[in-house]
Design a protein around this motif. Structure first.
Motif, PDB file in Angstrom:
ATOM      1  N   ALA A 352      24.229  -5.933  43.665  1.00  0.00           N
ATOM      2  CA  ALA A 352      24.970  -4.861  44.333  1.00  0.00           C
ATOM      3  C   ALA A 352      24.073  -3.678  44.642  1.00  0.00           C
ATOM      4  CB  ALA A 352      26.148  -4.423  43.458  1.00  0.00           C
ATOM      5  N   ALA A 353      23.188  -3.349  43.711  1.00  0.00           N
ATOM      6  CA  ALA A 353      22.298  -2.201  43.907  1.00  0.00           C
ATOM      7  C   ALA A 353      20.976  -2.584  44.558  1.00  0.00           C
ATOM      8  CB  ALA A 353      22.039  -1.521  42.564  1.00  0.00           C
ATOM      9  N   GLY A 354      20.664  -3.890  44.561  1.00  0.00           N
ATOM     10  CA  GLY A 354      19.383  -4.322  45.102  1.00  0.00           C
ATOM     11  C   GLY A 354      18.210  -3.942  44.223  1.00  0.00           C
ATOM     12  N   THR A 355      18.477  -3.780  42.913  1.00  0.00           N
ATOM     13  CA  THR A 355      17.424  -3.375  41.983  1.00  0.00           C
ATOM     14  C   THR A 355      17.181  -4.457  40.941  1.00  0.00           C
ATOM     15  OG1 THR A 355      19.026  -2.300  40.508  1.00  0.00           O
ATOM     16  CG2 THR A 355      18.023  -0.938  42.232  1.00  0.00           C
ATOM     17  N   VAL A 356      16.023  -4.370  40.313  1.00  0.00           N
ATOM     18  CA  VAL A 356      15.688  -5.304  39.238  1.00  0.00           C
ATOM     19  C   VAL A 356      15.090  -4.518  38.086  1.00  0.00           C
ATOM     20  CG1 VAL A 356      13.361  -5.804  40.120  1.00  0.00           C
ATOM     21  CG2 VAL A 356      14.537  -7.467  38.663  1.00  0.00           C
ATOM     22  N   THR A 357      15.456  -4.915  36.874  1.00  0.00           N
ATOM     23  CA  THR A 357      14.957  -4.273  35.665  1.00  0.00           C
ATOM     24  C   THR A 357      14.160  -5.286  34.864  1.00  0.00           C
ATOM     25  OG1 THR A 357      16.934  -2.881  35.591  1.00  0.00           O
ATOM     26  CG2 THR A 357      15.627  -3.027  33.575  1.00  0.00           C
ATOM     27  N   THR A 358      12.973  -4.890  34.409  1.00  0.00           N
ATOM     28  CA  THR A 358      12.215  -5.793  33.552  1.00  0.00           C
ATOM     29  C   THR A 358      13.012  -6.029  32.280  1.00  0.00           C
ATOM     30  OG1 THR A 358      11.003  -3.942  32.563  1.00  0.00           O
ATOM     31  CG2 THR A 358       9.993  -5.049  34.458  1.00  0.00           C
ATOM     32  N   TYR A 359      12.839  -7.230  31.717  1.00  0.00           N
ATOM     33  CA  TYR A 359      13.703  -7.639  30.616  1.00  0.00           C
ATOM     34  C   TYR A 359      12.854  -8.209  29.510  1.00  0.00           C
ATOM     35  CZ  TYR A 359      17.954  -9.575  28.470  1.00  0.00           C
ATOM     36  OH  TYR A 359      18.996  -9.864  27.641  1.00  0.00           O
ATOM     37  N   GLY A 360      12.702  -7.429  28.446  1.00  0.00           N
ATOM     38  CA  GLY A 360      11.944  -7.903  27.294  1.00  0.00           C
ATOM     39  C   GLY A 360      10.449  -7.680  27.438  1.00  0.00           C
ATOM     40  N   PRO A 361       9.725  -7.871  26.352  1.00  0.00           N
ATOM     41  CA  PRO A 361       8.267  -7.717  26.372  1.00  0.00           C
ATOM     42  C   PRO A 361       7.612  -8.829  27.192  1.00  0.00           C
ATOM     43  CG  PRO A 361       9.166  -7.672  24.122  1.00  0.00           C
ATOM     44  CD  PRO A 361      10.241  -8.186  25.021  1.00  0.00           C
ATOM     45  N   PRO A 362       6.377  -8.603  27.656  1.00  0.00           N
ATOM     46  CA  PRO A 362       5.698  -9.626  28.459  1.00  0.00           C
ATOM     47  C   PRO A 362       5.085 -10.757  27.655  1.00  0.00           C
ATOM     48  CG  PRO A 362       4.313  -7.666  28.266  1.00  0.00           C
ATOM     49  CD  PRO A 362       5.621  -7.326  27.621  1.00  0.00           C
ATOM     50  N   ALA A 363       5.024 -10.641  26.330  1.00  0.00           N
ATOM     51  CA  ALA A 363       4.349 -11.654  25.512  1.00  0.00           C
ATOM     52  C   ALA A 363       5.033 -13.018  25.652  1.00  0.00           C
ATOM     53  CB  ALA A 363       4.329 -11.220  24.045  1.00  0.00           C
ATOM     54  N   SER A 364       4.233 -14.067  25.474  1.00  0.00           N
ATOM     55  CA  SER A 364       4.689 -15.421  25.811  1.00  0.00           C
ATOM     56  C   SER A 364       5.500 -16.103  24.721  1.00  0.00           C
ATOM     57  CB  SER A 364       3.486 -16.298  26.157  1.00  0.00           C
ATOM     58  OG  SER A 364       2.580 -16.330  25.069  1.00  0.00           O
ATOM     59  N   HIS A 365       5.763 -15.436  23.610  1.00  0.00           N
ATOM     60  CA  HIS A 365       6.582 -16.059  22.564  1.00  0.00           C
ATOM     61  C   HIS A 365       8.009 -15.518  22.548  1.00  0.00           C
ATOM     62  CE1 HIS A 365       5.144 -12.331  20.752  1.00  0.00           C
ATOM     63  NE2 HIS A 365       6.123 -12.419  19.860  1.00  0.00           N
ATOM     64  N   HIS A 366       8.317 -14.570  23.426  1.00  0.00           N
ATOM     65  CA  HIS A 366       9.649 -13.954  23.430  1.00  0.00           C
ATOM     66  C   HIS A 366      10.612 -14.792  24.270  1.00  0.00           C
ATOM     67  CE1 HIS A 366       8.547 -10.332  21.251  1.00  0.00           C
ATOM     68  NE2 HIS A 366       7.490 -10.178  22.039  1.00  0.00           N
ATOM     69  N   LEU A 367      11.040 -15.907  23.718  1.00  0.00           N
ATOM     70  CA  LEU A 367      11.905 -16.836  24.445  1.00  0.00           C
ATOM     71  C   LEU A 367      13.306 -16.264  24.641  1.00  0.00           C
ATOM     72  CD1 LEU A 367      12.210 -19.625  25.709  1.00  0.00           C
ATOM     73  CD2 LEU A 367      12.742 -20.526  23.440  1.00  0.00           C
ATOM     74  N   ARG A 368      13.765 -15.454  23.708  1.00  0.00           N
ATOM     75  CA  ARG A 368      15.115 -14.892  23.812  1.00  0.00           C
ATOM     76  C   ARG A 368      15.321 -14.200  25.157  1.00  0.00           C
ATOM     77  NH1 ARG A 368      16.710  -9.198  20.955  1.00  0.00           N
ATOM     78  NH2 ARG A 368      18.489  -8.738  22.309  1.00  0.00           N
ATOM     79  N   TRP A 369      14.334 -13.458  25.584  1.00  0.00           N
ATOM     80  CA  TRP A 369      14.488 -12.679  26.814  1.00  0.00           C
ATOM     81  C   TRP A 369      14.502 -13.589  28.035  1.00  0.00           C
ATOM     82  CZ3 TRP A 369      15.767  -7.882  25.568  1.00  0.00           C
ATOM     83  CH2 TRP A 369      15.353  -7.402  24.326  1.00  0.00           C
ATOM     84  N   LEU A 370      13.709 -14.643  28.012  1.00  0.00           N
ATOM     85  CA  LEU A 370      13.715 -15.573  29.133  1.00  0.00           C
ATOM     86  C   LEU A 370      15.063 -16.296  29.239  1.00  0.00           C
ATOM     87  CD1 LEU A 370      12.180 -16.854  31.468  1.00  0.00           C
ATOM     88  CD2 LEU A 370      11.273 -18.545  29.873  1.00  0.00           C
TER      89      LEU A 370
END
Length: 398
Positions: A352-370
């Motif tokens: 609706a807003a045409g925006t995106v928010t980063t979600y979670g840390p960038p590290a490769s073990h953070h599966l929860r965020w993916l």
């Protein structure tokens, strides 16, 4: 380091189509047709009724109305499936069901709702036009017409058409058979009590689901320890069953890298790709089978599958839209990215807003965020910082 595009080409060259095959209709759904389909007969096969009602000569009831109904004797009862050929005599009606063959001479069908539903005689209260509520033979499909084209996906509707034409099989591009193998001595199956230093295996389950979602067929999801002999024995047990082997883990620069050790003689080329996550990669062929080796961290493994394997897999099977939908959006927060590497960040897109928010840390073990993200943000190699309000490219994972 190898660029993302260079490794995409290497992987695409290794993932190739199987020979076309003729399969039963039940096994064709979701596959791509490898040959045109011509209709062996017309549809409808014969003139039939589009309604439950009465077959009539339209001129016999041309004056019918609610005020002046026309009464006709009912000479025949025609249920769907009646196979003898009938002729409608002038001045009579045949009670007829939907889909039943129209008797010769009939020019219209009067719906039962416009009658008194009689069985010996019937009162007709409307004047149908010639051809009304009649399905003519061949009005949907004419025999000899190409009705399905090579390259189209076999949908439920396509299967329905093939079945209606009396076809029992279709020539298709088969699914690629994929063996997904997770490695690591620390891995144990769900339901096993964890010992110190152990973790539950998740990559093979995750990647197998990704293979199926992409349209492939999963042969098996075995797990191997970091012992080269065991790894080789497990692979040998599935010899000849897979068109593609995907391994996860054992490809980094440390000790006990079982995949590197097993394929270190040159069958598989191990490289670093300028991306985050997912830098360590491998690709090659062994014993005639294509092998793609992915890193072991779960986010790295799934992102690597999305970037390299999924589009090549779908393209090899002829499936449409091999790449995830791409769009640009306005970044809602600031971010940083490593110089010289293409970063794939998890994100949540607000349509609706045409925006995106980063979600979670960038590290490769953070599966929860993916697991909760609905997109990947693609940050170019030469970008180290982005500010809220800038445009960023997304890969739509929803």
């Amino acid at each position: 380091m190898r660029t993302v595009e260079e490794h995409q080409r290497v992987v695409a060259d290794l993932i190739t189509a199987r020979a076309t095959a003729t399969v039963g209709l039940a096994d064709a759904e979701g596959l791509v047709l490898a040959a045109d389909v011509a209709a062996p007969l017309s549809l409808p096969v014969f003139d039939n009724s589009a309604m439950d009602g009465y077959a009539v000569h339209a001129e016999d009831v041309a004056a019918a109305s609610d005020a002046t109904p026309v009464k006709l004797p009912v000479a025949e009862d025609i249920p769907a499936g009646r196979v003898d050929r009938l002729t409608l005599a002038a001045g009579t009606a045949h009670r007829i069901m939907t889909g039943a063959p129209l008797p010769a001479g009939a020019t219209a069908v009067v719906p039962v709702e416009a009658t008194d539903a009689g069985t010996d005689t019937v009162e007709i209260r409307i004047a149908p036009k010639p051809g009304q509520h009649v399905r003519r033979a061949g009005e949907d499909v004419t025999a000899g017409t190409t009705v399905l084209r090579a390259g189209q996906v076999v949908t439920p509707a396509a299967l329905g058409l093939a079945a209606a034409l009396g076809l029992g099989s279709l020539t298709v591009q088969p699914r690629l058979r994929v063996l997904v193998m997770s490695t690591g001595s620390e891995l144990v199956s769900a339901g096993t009590e964890l010992q110190p230093g152990q973790i539950y295996e998740s990559n093979a389950i995750m990647l197998a689901a990704a293979v199926r979602e992409a349209g492939g067929e999963v042969v098996a999801t075995p797990t191997s320890s970091d012992d080269v002999a065991q790894f080789s024995t497990v692979l040998e047990g599935y010899a000849g069953q897979a068109d593609l082997i995907i391994t996860t883990g054992g490809v980094s620069a440390g000790a006990y890298e079982v995949v590197k050790d097993a394929f270190g003689a040159g069958a598989v080329e191990f490289v670093k790709v300028a991306m985050q996550p997912g830098m360590p990669q491998g690709a090659g062929r062994a014993a005639g089978t294509s092998i793609i080796t992915l890193p072991g961290n779960p986010v790295s493994a799934l992102v690597s599958f999305e970037v390299f394997v999924r589009p090549a897999l779908r393209a090899a099977m002829g499936l449409p839209n091999p790449h995830r939908p791409r769009r640009t959006a306005v970044l809602a927060d600031d971010l940083t990215s490593p110089k010289g590497k293409r970063q794939f960040r998890r994100g949540v897109y607000d349509a609706a807003a045409g925006t995106v928010t980063t979600y979670g840390p960038p590290a490769s073990h953070h599966l929860r965020w993916l697991a909760s993200a609905d997109c990947l943000l693609e940050i170019a190699e030469d970008v180290t910082e982005m500010a809220a309000g800038e445009q960023v490219q997304l890969w739509d994972l929803s």
